[in-house]
Structures are given as structure tokens and as C-alpha cells.
Design a protein around this motif. Sequence first.
Motif, PDB file in Angstrom:
ATOM      1  N   TYR A  74      -6.449   6.560 -14.139  1.00  0.00           N
ATOM      2  CA  TYR A  74      -5.551   6.357 -12.997  1.00  0.00           C
ATOM      3  C   TYR A  74      -4.775   5.062 -13.141  1.00  0.00           C
ATOM      4  CZ  TYR A  74      -8.277  10.051 -10.824  1.00  0.00           C
ATOM      5  OH  TYR A  74      -8.883  11.240 -10.561  1.00  0.00           O
ATOM      6  N   SER A  75      -3.533   5.100 -12.700  1.00  0.00           N
ATOM      7  CA  SER A  75      -2.729   3.875 -12.642  1.00  0.00           C
ATOM      8  C   SER A  75      -1.853   3.933 -11.390  1.00  0.00           C
ATOM      9  CB  SER A  75      -1.877   3.718 -13.907  1.00  0.00           C
ATOM     10  OG  SER A  75      -1.033   4.835 -14.062  1.00  0.00           O
ATOM     11  N   ALA A  76      -1.392   2.767 -10.966  1.00  0.00           N
ATOM     12  CA  ALA A  76      -0.611   2.691  -9.728  1.00  0.00           C
ATOM     13  C   ALA A  76       0.776   3.292  -9.939  1.00  0.00           C
ATOM     14  CB  ALA A  76      -0.491   1.244  -9.280  1.00  0.00           C
ATOM     15  N   ALA A  77       1.208   4.109  -8.984  1.00  0.00           N
ATOM     16  CA  ALA A  77       2.568   4.646  -9.009  1.00  0.00           C
ATOM     17  C   ALA A  77       3.483   3.719  -8.207  1.00  0.00           C
ATOM     18  CB  ALA A  77       2.591   6.055  -8.419  1.00  0.00           C
ATOM     19  N   VAL A  78       2.877   2.816  -7.459  1.00  0.00           N
ATOM     20  CA  VAL A  78       3.598   1.865  -6.608  1.00  0.00           C
ATOM     21  C   VAL A  78       3.082   0.481  -6.955  1.00  0.00           C
ATOM     22  CG1 VAL A  78       4.065   1.174  -4.227  1.00  0.00           C
ATOM     23  CG2 VAL A  78       3.645   3.577  -4.754  1.00  0.00           C
ATOM     24  N   ASP A  79       3.993  -0.465  -7.231  1.00  0.00           N
ATOM     25  CA  ASP A  79       3.503  -1.802  -7.555  1.00  0.00           C
ATOM     26  C   ASP A  79       3.020  -2.518  -6.302  1.00  0.00           C
ATOM     27  OD1 ASP A  79       5.752  -3.671  -6.565  1.00  0.00           O
ATOM     28  OD2 ASP A  79       6.834  -2.206  -7.780  1.00  0.00           O
ATOM     29  N   GLN A  80       2.214  -3.533  -6.529  1.00  0.00           N
ATOM     30  CA  GLN A  80       1.558  -4.228  -5.421  1.00  0.00           C
ATOM     31  C   GLN A  80       2.558  -4.883  -4.476  1.00  0.00           C
ATOM     32  OE1 GLN A  80      -1.657  -6.706  -6.726  1.00  0.00           O
ATOM     33  NE2 GLN A  80      -2.457  -6.970  -4.674  1.00  0.00           N
ATOM     34  N   GLU A  81       3.630  -5.406  -5.036  1.00  0.00           N
ATOM     35  CA  GLU A  81       4.651  -6.082  -4.231  1.00  0.00           C
ATOM     36  C   GLU A  81       5.288  -5.112  -3.239  1.00  0.00           C
ATOM     37  OE1 GLU A  81       8.741  -8.335  -5.233  1.00  0.00           O
ATOM     38  OE2 GLU A  81       7.196  -8.505  -6.772  1.00  0.00           O
ATOM     39  N   THR A  82       5.659  -3.934  -3.719  1.00  0.00           N
ATOM     40  CA  THR A  82       6.261  -2.906  -2.870  1.00  0.00           C
ATOM     41  C   THR A  82       5.289  -2.484  -1.779  1.00  0.00           C
ATOM     42  OG1 THR A  82       7.505  -2.106  -4.774  1.00  0.00           O
ATOM     43  CG2 THR A  82       7.372  -0.628  -2.892  1.00  0.00           C
ATOM     44  N   ALA A  83       4.039  -2.260  -2.161  1.00  0.00           N
ATOM     45  CA  ALA A  83       3.023  -1.838  -1.196  1.00  0.00           C
ATOM     46  C   ALA A  83       2.812  -2.907  -0.136  1.00  0.00           C
ATOM     47  CB  ALA A  83       1.712  -1.545  -1.918  1.00  0.00           C
ATOM     48  N   THR A  84       2.771  -4.156  -0.557  1.00  0.00           N
ATOM     49  CA  THR A  84       2.578  -5.267   0.379  1.00  0.00           C
ATOM     50  C   THR A  84       3.732  -5.307   1.380  1.00  0.00           C
ATOM     51  OG1 THR A  84       1.421  -6.485  -1.342  1.00  0.00           O
ATOM     52  CG2 THR A  84       2.132  -7.752   0.561  1.00  0.00           C
ATOM     53  N   ARG A  85       4.957  -5.135   0.878  1.00  0.00           N
ATOM     54  CA  ARG A  85       6.124  -5.096   1.775  1.00  0.00           C
ATOM     55  C   ARG A  85       6.005  -3.967   2.792  1.00  0.00           C
ATOM     56  NH1 ARG A  85       9.651  -6.095  -2.523  1.00  0.00           N
ATOM     57  NH2 ARG A  85      10.119  -3.881  -2.632  1.00  0.00           N
ATOM     58  N   GLU A  86       5.600  -2.785   2.334  1.00  0.00           N
ATOM     59  CA  GLU A  86       5.399  -1.628   3.223  1.00  0.00           C
ATOM     60  C   GLU A  86       4.393  -1.960   4.321  1.00  0.00           C
ATOM     61  OE1 GLU A  86       5.865   2.313   2.918  1.00  0.00           O
ATOM     62  OE2 GLU A  86       7.773   1.283   2.626  1.00  0.00           O
ATOM     63  N   ILE A  87       3.264  -2.537   3.913  1.00  0.00           N
ATOM     64  CA  ILE A  87       2.187  -2.842   4.843  1.00  0.00           C
ATOM     65  C   ILE A  87       2.634  -3.895   5.854  1.00  0.00           C
ATOM     66  CG2 ILE A  87      -0.132  -3.864   5.022  1.00  0.00           C
ATOM     67  CD1 ILE A  87      -0.606  -2.490   2.172  1.00  0.00           C
ATOM     68  N   VAL A  88       3.291  -4.932   5.370  1.00  0.00           N
ATOM     69  CA  VAL A  88       3.769  -5.997   6.257  1.00  0.00           C
ATOM     70  C   VAL A  88       4.785  -5.442   7.257  1.00  0.00           C
ATOM     71  CG1 VAL A  88       5.105  -8.151   6.343  1.00  0.00           C
ATOM     72  CG2 VAL A  88       3.243  -7.902   4.699  1.00  0.00           C
ATOM     73  N   SER A  89       5.705  -4.605   6.787  1.00  0.00           N
ATOM     74  CA  SER A  89       6.710  -4.079   7.705  1.00  0.00           C
ATOM     75  C   SER A  89       6.067  -3.124   8.711  1.00  0.00           C
ATOM     76  CB  SER A  89       7.875  -3.429   6.954  1.00  0.00           C
ATOM     77  OG  SER A  89       7.613  -2.081   6.669  1.00  0.00           O
ATOM     78  N   ASP A  90       5.026  -2.414   8.292  1.00  0.00           N
ATOM     79  CA  ASP A  90       4.293  -1.533   9.203  1.00  0.00           C
ATOM     80  C   ASP A  90       3.593  -2.351  10.288  1.00  0.00           C
ATOM     81  OD1 ASP A  90       3.046   0.942  10.112  1.00  0.00           O
ATOM     82  OD2 ASP A  90       1.204   0.083   9.283  1.00  0.00           O
ATOM     83  N   ILE A  91       2.979  -3.459   9.905  1.00  0.00           N
ATOM     84  CA  ILE A  91       2.300  -4.332  10.871  1.00  0.00           C
ATOM     85  C   ILE A  91       3.318  -4.906  11.848  1.00  0.00           C
ATOM     86  CG2 ILE A  91       1.049  -6.526  11.141  1.00  0.00           C
ATOM     87  CD1 ILE A  91      -0.352  -5.801   8.436  1.00  0.00           C
ATOM     88  N   LYS A  92       4.456  -5.377  11.301  1.00  0.00           N
ATOM     89  CA  LYS A  92       5.510  -5.932  12.172  1.00  0.00           C
ATOM     90  C   LYS A  92       5.967  -4.907  13.203  1.00  0.00           C
ATOM     91  CE  LYS A  92       8.003  -8.527   8.974  1.00  0.00           C
ATOM     92  NZ  LYS A  92       9.264  -8.869   8.389  1.00  0.00           N
ATOM     93  N   GLU A  93       6.158  -3.674  12.719  1.00  0.00           N
ATOM     94  CA  GLU A  93       6.599  -2.590  13.603  1.00  0.00           C
ATOM     95  C   GLU A  93       5.578  -2.356  14.719  1.00  0.00           C
ATOM     96  OE1 GLU A  93       7.669   1.747  12.387  1.00  0.00           O
ATOM     97  OE2 GLU A  93       8.842   0.358  11.149  1.00  0.00           O
TER      98      GLU A  93
END
Length: 94
Positions: A71-90
Motif C-alpha cells: 500500500y502507498s498513499a494516493a494523497v500526500d500528507q500536505e493535501t490531506a492536512t489541508r483538507e482536515i484543517v479546512s474541514d475543522i474550520k468549516e
Amino acid sequence: MGMKLPKLSEGNFEIMKVIWQLGEATVASVLEHINHNRRKKIGRTSILVQLTRLREYGWLQARKEGRGFIYSAAVDQETATREIVSDIKERVFG
């Protein structure tokens, strides 16, 4: 951002962190890393189910090797972190 990935549960995020750290991982290596500092160990089947789900969701990619998968990541950590942060902000600020 065009990608709407399903949100990561705490358990899924823990697995993603292991895969980002390792670059590539087998079920066994994820299991070993996840259980390393745990008193209450997680079973291999649970890890396999989560890896399969993460792959279906588009978070992971996998290639067949022998009887198992790598297994390997299809999404890099930076992108995922941005997604998570924007979800929390929302959630916090609407």
C-alpha cells in the motif's frame, strides 16, 4: 480543490500517518507500527479492513505483490492536512 475524499476517522488517519511515514507498507508493517505503543492491540483483520476501505475511498493505492498488497498513499500528507484543517474550520466557524 477538486477532490472530495471521504473524511478520515481517527483510526484511518492513524493508518495514513504510518503509510506517509513509511512511503509503502504491507498489512504486517502497518500492524506492527500501529500496535507498537498500544496496550490494547489491534488485530490484523481490522487493519486489513481499514486498508481496503481507505483504498476504496481513494486515500490509498495498492499493488499486488506475492499473496498480498503493498500500500502507498494516493494523497500526500500536505493535501490531506489541508483538507482536515479546512474541514475543522468549516465545522467550527460554519
